[in-house]
Design an enzyme around this catalytic site. Structure first.
Site, short mmCIF file in Angstrom:
data_model
loop_
_atom_site.label_atom_id
_atom_site.label_comp_id
_atom_site.label_asym_id
_atom_site.label_seq_id
_atom_site.Cartn_x
_atom_site.Cartn_y
_atom_site.Cartn_z
N ARG A 111 -9.96 156.94 60.82
CA ARG A 111 -9.00 155.90 61.35
C ARG A 111 -9.64 154.44 61.22
O ARG A 111 -10.94 154.23 61.60
CB ARG A 111 -8.92 156.43 63.04
CG ARG A 111 -8.44 155.46 63.70
CD ARG A 111 -8.22 155.57 65.34
NE ARG A 111 -7.69 154.31 65.90
CZ ARG A 111 -8.08 153.94 66.85
NH1 ARG A 111 -9.24 154.10 67.53
NH2 ARG A 111 -7.38 153.04 67.35
N HIS A 155 -5.31 146.38 65.89
CA HIS A 155 -6.65 146.64 66.80
C HIS A 155 -7.28 144.96 67.24
O HIS A 155 -8.27 144.59 66.76
CB HIS A 155 -7.55 147.38 66.11
CG HIS A 155 -8.83 147.98 66.79
ND1 HIS A 155 -8.97 149.44 66.75
CD2 HIS A 155 -9.80 147.53 67.77
CE1 HIS A 155 -9.93 149.84 67.78
NE2 HIS A 155 -10.31 148.67 68.00
N GLU A 200 -5.47 150.54 72.39
CA GLU A 200 -5.77 150.25 73.77
C GLU A 200 -5.12 148.80 74.34
O GLU A 200 -5.67 147.73 74.72
CB GLU A 200 -7.42 149.89 73.78
CG GLU A 200 -8.14 151.35 73.60
CD GLU A 200 -9.74 150.84 73.76
OE1 GLU A 200 -10.05 149.79 74.13
OE2 GLU A 200 -10.60 151.98 73.72
N ASN A 324 -8.91 157.46 74.12
CA ASN A 324 -10.29 156.77 73.84
C ASN A 324 -10.89 157.08 75.02
O ASN A 324 -10.09 156.51 76.18
CB ASN A 324 -10.22 155.39 73.47
CG ASN A 324 -9.65 154.98 71.97
OD1 ASN A 324 -9.37 155.98 71.20
ND2 ASN A 324 -9.67 153.96 71.63
N TYR A 326 -14.69 156.78 77.08
CA TYR A 326 -16.27 156.42 77.01
C TYR A 326 -16.92 156.95 78.28
O TYR A 326 -18.03 157.49 78.05
CB TYR A 326 -16.51 155.00 76.51
CG TYR A 326 -16.05 154.71 75.19
CD1 TYR A 326 -17.09 154.53 74.39
CD2 TYR A 326 -14.91 154.35 74.91
CE1 TYR A 326 -16.57 154.39 72.92
CE2 TYR A 326 -14.53 153.77 73.61
CZ TYR A 326 -15.46 153.93 72.64
OH TYR A 326 -14.97 153.73 71.41
N GLU A 391 -11.13 157.78 69.59
CA GLU A 391 -12.27 157.21 69.78
C GLU A 391 -13.11 157.85 71.04
O GLU A 391 -12.83 158.18 72.05
CB GLU A 391 -12.51 155.89 70.42
CG GLU A 391 -12.09 154.54 69.32
CD GLU A 391 -11.76 153.46 69.76
OE1 GLU A 391 -12.99 152.94 70.63
OE2 GLU A 391 -11.01 152.44 69.33
C1 BGC Z 1 -12.49 149.71 71.29
C2 BGC Z 1 -13.56 149.45 70.15
C3 BGC Z 1 -14.81 149.09 70.83
C4 BGC Z 1 -15.25 150.60 71.60
C5 BGC Z 1 -16.71 150.07 72.24
C6 BGC Z 1 -12.91 150.33 72.34
O1 BGC Z 1 -12.70 149.75 73.82
O2 BGC Z 1 -11.20 150.16 70.74
O3 BGC Z 1 -13.00 148.38 69.32
O4 BGC Z 1 -15.95 148.83 69.70
O5 BGC Z 1 -14.51 150.57 72.64
O6 BGC Z 1 -16.68 149.27 73.01
#
Ligand code: BGC
Length: 492
Positions: A111, A155, A200, A324, A326, A391
């Site tokens: 990607r 992006h 995003e 995505n 985190y 992601e």
């Molecule tokens: C984004 C990336 C970014 C990653 C870490 C995501 O929100 O798509 O571009 O590097 O988070 O912050």
């Protein structure tokens, strides 16, 4: 029953899931699969992800125009340490090295994103041939290694002339995006089987237009809402343009967080609901159901900018839904006098206590990933197409010592989060792929070069690439999965 009570009830009733309260308390454990690891589905795809502005550099090569991020990085005080992305990981020139790294890694999919200002330097008009030719070469190099290209069309690098005309506050930007998408698909559509429209949109609205911490740097608070609608309209128009060209699969990538109220107090629960709305539901709802969620919490009876026919475009069924993830977010009612209360916002993110964190300070709660995926499945049901994790990853302050990078904390983060995805699959969520963020250390937006997310260490002075220990770990994981997949396919 509130959204969170429902989530807790579903988790504790018939599923082996951590509850929101457990996640909140930091004592939620990912189900233990060490005895017999569940296998990923047969057609599961492993990948790695990057984005053009973060890795390419060469910002004025071959007729590339200026983007909002070029302007933002040049503005004093916007980016940590005042760095720019003029060179970044130099991938525009070193893409051959990067494709070789991907081939060694053994990914099914790569990607990457296409820089709109390389294709249309002013955001309108005919294609800039050398810009398109770069992506043509990249796609061919990937295919030659048996890696499927998965381009993201946007992006975050909006051509600056479009920002001068109002950027995502201007409805016309959506039409411009559809034109650009058509140019790209006309050129690459014969070789690309999976397209992602936007990355995003929530971050563009929240950080780019509401808070002003990312490009284009406007602090409009709730005045940023039309940018959500215009981006989603751009997505809908691009989906139509891509489909009209007969290109295969298309989806969007949304950033999702699991929102947990700071306490059981009604004020915190309400605040968490409002946060969930602006971060998750305003962006997932219309795409997956063809309708915006109830916005009365913000005193609105309709989405600003909504016109007849928009929701039909935005809600067109997708082939996959990119997620995505985190970290989860803990949210309280905005405290008196806080910057959030002053800005008229009802919520305030607060820290998780007793939870390990990444280099960015983000809480590490893998169980929240399982729960997020289960909640998407529960909330959107049959309207939710197969999910692809587009992601997931973590930054840590890695260093090269004697030619190696021992990044065991990244490997642990990845292993726990991949297990969390497997747990969601076991619970019935249809997840078809996992793309790790990121292949390379890169330009981490407003944080400049201070946050390293890569499987590969990049020396930003020399451009030298050093695969980290996590690279080898992911390579072995993919190789094991491939053996299992081939055996199953042979047996089927
Ligand atoms: C984004 C990336 C970014 C990653 C870490 C995501 O929100 O798509 O571009 O590097 O988070 O912050």
């Amino acid at each position: 029953m509130s959204h969170f009570e429902q989530a807790d009830a579903a988790a504790s009733a018939d599923r082996d899931l951590p509850t929101n309260s457990e996640v909140l308390m930091g004592d939620a454990a990912t189900p233990d699969h060490s005895a017999e690891p569940p296998r990923s589905p047969r057609d599961f795809r492993w990948g790695a992800a990057t984005a053009a502005f973060q890795i390419e550099g060469a910002t004025s090569a071959d007729g590339r125009g200026e983007s909002i991020w070029d302007v933002f990085t040049r503005t004093p005080g916007r980016v940590l340490e005042g760095t720019t992305a003029e060179v970044a990981a130099d991938s525009y020139r070193r893409y051959g090295d990067d494709v070789a790294l991907l081939a060694t890694l053994g990914v099914d999919d790569y990607r990457f994103s296409i820089a709109w200002p390389r294709v249309q330097p002013t955001g309108a008009g005919p294609a800039n041939e050398p810009g398109l030719a770069y992506y043509d070469r990249l796609v061919d190099a990937l295919l030659a290694e048996g890696i499927a290209p998965v381009p993201t069309l946007y992006h975050w690098d909006l051509p600056q002339p479009l920002e001068a005309a109002g950027g995502w506050l201007n409805r016309d930007t959506a039409a411009r995006f559809a034109d650009y998408a058509a140019l790209v698909v006309d050129r690459l559509g014969d070789r690309v089987a999976r397209w992602i429209t936007l990355n995003e949109p929530a971050m563009t609205t929240l950080q780019g237009y509401a808070l002003g911490t990312q490009a284009p740097g406007h602090a409009l608070m709730m005045g940023a809402l039309p940018t959500a609608h215009h981006q989603l309209l751009a997505h809908g128009l691009a989906v139509a343009a891509i489909r009209a060209r007969g290109s295969a699969e298309v989806g969007i990538t949304n950033n999702h967080t699991l929102v947990v109220p700071a306490t059981d107090a009604p004020g915190d629960r309400l605040a968490a609901g409002a946060f969930d709305l602006v971060y998750n539901r305003i962006f997932a709802g219309p795409v997956l159901t063809g309708a915006y969620p109830d916005l009365s919490a913000f005193g609105l009876d309709a989405m600003p900018g909504l016109a007849d026919g928009d929701l039909e475009l935005i809600g067109a069924p997708l082939d996959f839904y990119g997620v995505n993830f985190y970290n989860p977010t803990r949210v309280a009612a905005a405290s008196d006098g806080s910057e959030f209360a002053t800005a008229g916002l009802p919520f305030e993110p607060v820290e998780f206590e007793g939870v390990p964190t990444t280099g960015f300070g983000w809480p590490i709660v893998p169980a929240a990933f399982t729960e997020l995926l289960v909640s998407l499945d529960r909330d959107y049901g049959e309207r939710l197409p197969p999910i692809v994790i587009t992601e997931n990853g973590a930054s840590f302050p890695d260093e090269v010592v004697d030619g190696a990078v021992h990044d065991e904390r990244r490997t642990a983060y990845l292993a726990e989060h991949i297990d969390a995805v497997r747990a969601a699959i076991e619970l019935g969520v249809d997840v078809r792929g996992y793309y790790l963020w990121s292949l390379l250390d890169n330009f981490e937006w407003a944080e400049g070069y201070t946050q390293r997310f890569g499987l590969v260490h990049v020396d930003f002075e020399s451009g030298e690439r050093v695969p980290k220990d996590s690279f080898e770990w992911y390579r072995e994981l993919i190789a094991r999965e491939r053996v299992a997949r081939n055996q199953e396919n042979g047996a089927a």
